[in-house]
Design a protein around this motif. Structure first.
Motif, mmCIF file in Angstrom:
data_model
loop_
_atom_site.group_PDB
_atom_site.id
_atom_site.type_symbol
_atom_site.label_atom_id
_atom_site.label_comp_id
_atom_site.label_asym_id
_atom_site.label_seq_id
_atom_site.Cartn_x
_atom_site.Cartn_y
_atom_site.Cartn_z
ATOM 1 N N GLY A 59 0.922 -1.011 0.060
ATOM 2 C CA GLY A 59 -0.004 -0.046 0.129
ATOM 3 C C GLY A 59 1.019 1.481 -0.125
ATOM 4 O O GLY A 59 2.187 1.313 -0.030
ATOM 5 N N ARG A 60 0.225 2.375 0.076
ATOM 6 C CA ARG A 60 0.794 3.562 0.181
ATOM 7 C C ARG A 60 1.333 3.877 1.568
ATOM 8 O O ARG A 60 0.769 3.722 2.594
ATOM 9 C CB ARG A 60 -0.361 4.724 -0.201
ATOM 10 N N GLU A 240 -7.322 0.600 1.766
ATOM 11 C CA GLU A 240 -6.153 -0.032 0.779
ATOM 12 C C GLU A 240 -6.540 -1.452 0.884
ATOM 13 O O GLU A 240 -6.762 -2.129 1.988
ATOM 14 C CB GLU A 240 -4.997 0.112 1.281
ATOM 15 N N ASP A 265 -11.122 1.652 -3.109
ATOM 16 C CA ASP A 265 -9.759 0.959 -3.028
ATOM 17 C C ASP A 265 -9.046 2.276 -2.814
ATOM 18 O O ASP A 265 -8.724 3.144 -3.845
ATOM 19 C CB ASP A 265 -9.188 0.069 -4.230
ATOM 20 N N GLY A 266 -8.172 2.377 -1.767
ATOM 21 C CA GLY A 266 -7.261 3.499 -1.699
ATOM 22 C C GLY A 266 -7.172 4.213 -0.113
ATOM 23 O O GLY A 266 -8.325 4.072 0.517
ATOM 24 N N TYR A 267 -6.320 4.759 0.505
ATOM 25 C CA TYR A 267 -5.989 5.418 1.633
ATOM 26 C C TYR A 267 -7.099 6.557 1.834
ATOM 27 O O TYR A 267 -7.070 7.062 0.998
ATOM 28 C CB TYR A 267 -4.631 5.803 1.910
#
Length: 373
Positions: A59-60, A240, A265-267
């Motif tokens: 992930g980020r 995420e 999907d994503g922080y």
């Protein structure tokens, strides 16, 4: 020899993530530094220039905007790929601290921590502050790595009795100083609601899962329960997705609920949390296993009841039938029962009315006392 900081307190070095790293670990390290400093201790955060290899954390890892007030005395010298820097930093800390706190989030951190400890020698008191003693999803070397670290430090601080038992098991045969203190609230700083604003009193028939999506979080169980529960309820899964959302998207299609499920999907930055919460009737935490989680308190901060499983500290934070509902972990039928009970006539609004924000102060007082004991 124990030294004192400028105000008579202890000289404390916290080794752990801080901004620009994101998430609960970074927020906790930063809040702990602020709290210790406010209590009169001389505190430095020794953070990371590079914490994990990218292939171990897909992930980020970092964010641009801090999720709280950064701690001003933060150094970022450690890198997973510079063993020479681990030992050199430890040598410096031998003279700069009388308490060294190592924030343990992953066994990947153990080699750098052992390098730090080798440089620091035995003149500094050391505590392993374990968010998780072992990962929920373990690799072959994890047990050996963590056992080696715990045998090297002077004390271990865990966040749940089960985690303390796990640490004692790794230290079998040794007279170990293993302590437990409940993880205190360290919520992301989100914009305050407008003056006089109150939650809208209507049922949207929409649920939210929020956070890192990994197998132990049980989102697949939630999808199956959603398919078996009230037929008009929708769900957003925001966070995420480790390994990508394709497997869960395929499961939703197989269950015939793809049109009722949004996989985002994503922080989610702190500034985006309020809107997610405002669109939902409840936060659902269908974890198969857990240690400590901030998400119950985060939901309550936004006026949302919580539907959660009886694992880790979740049942300590959800008052079943008052500000949320509890069900068995990894049990589709029991989670479906809880969803149906939540949407029984009048139940959702009654549970929302029972929600109260957490008071962080008692938790932090006990936490600092146990860490410094």
């Amino acid at each position: 020899m124990t030294h004192s900081g400028p105000g008579g307190g202890r000289r404390v070095v916290l080794v752990g993530p801080a901004h620009p790293y994101k998430g609960g670990g970074a927020r906790h390290t930063t809040e702990l530094a602020h709290r210790l400093a406010a209590a009169g201790h001389d505190v430095v955060i020794e953070s990371w220039r590079a914490q994990y290899p990218a292939f171990l954390y897909p992930g980020r890892q970092t964010i641009d905007t801090p999720e709280g007030a950064p701690y001003p005395r933060t150094r970022r010298r450690l890198a997973w790929y510079r063993p020479d820097g681990w030992w050199r930093t430890g040598r410096e800390l031998r003279r700069a601290a009388d308490l060294l706190v190592l924030t343990v989030l992953s066994p990947v951190q153990v080699p750098p921590y052992l390098g730090l400890l080798a440089g620091a020698g035995r003149g500094v008191r050391t505590v392993a502050l374990c968010h998780n003693v072992l990962p929920h999803e373990r690799r072959a070397a994890d047990v050996a790595l963590v056992r080696r670290l715990l045998r090297r430090v002077d004390a271990v601080l865990t966040h749940a009795p089960g985690q303390a038992d796990l640490a004692r098991g790794l230290l079998a045969g040794r007279d170990a100083d293993v302590r437990t203190a409940e993880l205190p609230p360290h919520l992301p700083r989100t914009p305050a609601p407008a003056a006089g604003a109150a939650p809208e009193q209507r049922v949207r028939r929409h649920l939210l899962f929020f956070g890192l999506v990994r197998p132990y979080k049980g989102v697949d169980v939630l999808l199956r329960a959603l398919a078996a529960g009230p037929p008009d309820v929708t769900l957003t899964v925001a966070g995420e997705f480790w390994g990508g959302p394709e497997a869960l998207r395929g499961l939703a299609e197989k269950l015939g609920i793809a049109d009722r499920v949004e996989l985002r999907d994503g922080y989610v930055p702190a500034a985006g949390i309020a809107d997610l919460m405002a669109d939902a009737d409840a936060l659902v935490l269908p974890y198969r296993s857990a240690t400590a989680s901030q998400n119950v308190w985060l939901a309550h901060e936004h006026g949302l009841p919580v539907i959660a499983t009886r694992t880790g500290t979740l049942p300590d934070h959800v008052r079943d039938g008052v500000d949320g509902l509890l069900c068995a972990p990894d049990d589709v039928a029991d989670l479906a029962r809880a969803l149906a009970a939540f949407y029984a006539p009048g139940a959702a609004l009654r549970l929302r009315a029972g929600v109260r924000p957490v008071d962080p102060e008692p938790y932090w007082r006990g936490y600092l006392a146990e860490l410094l004991r």
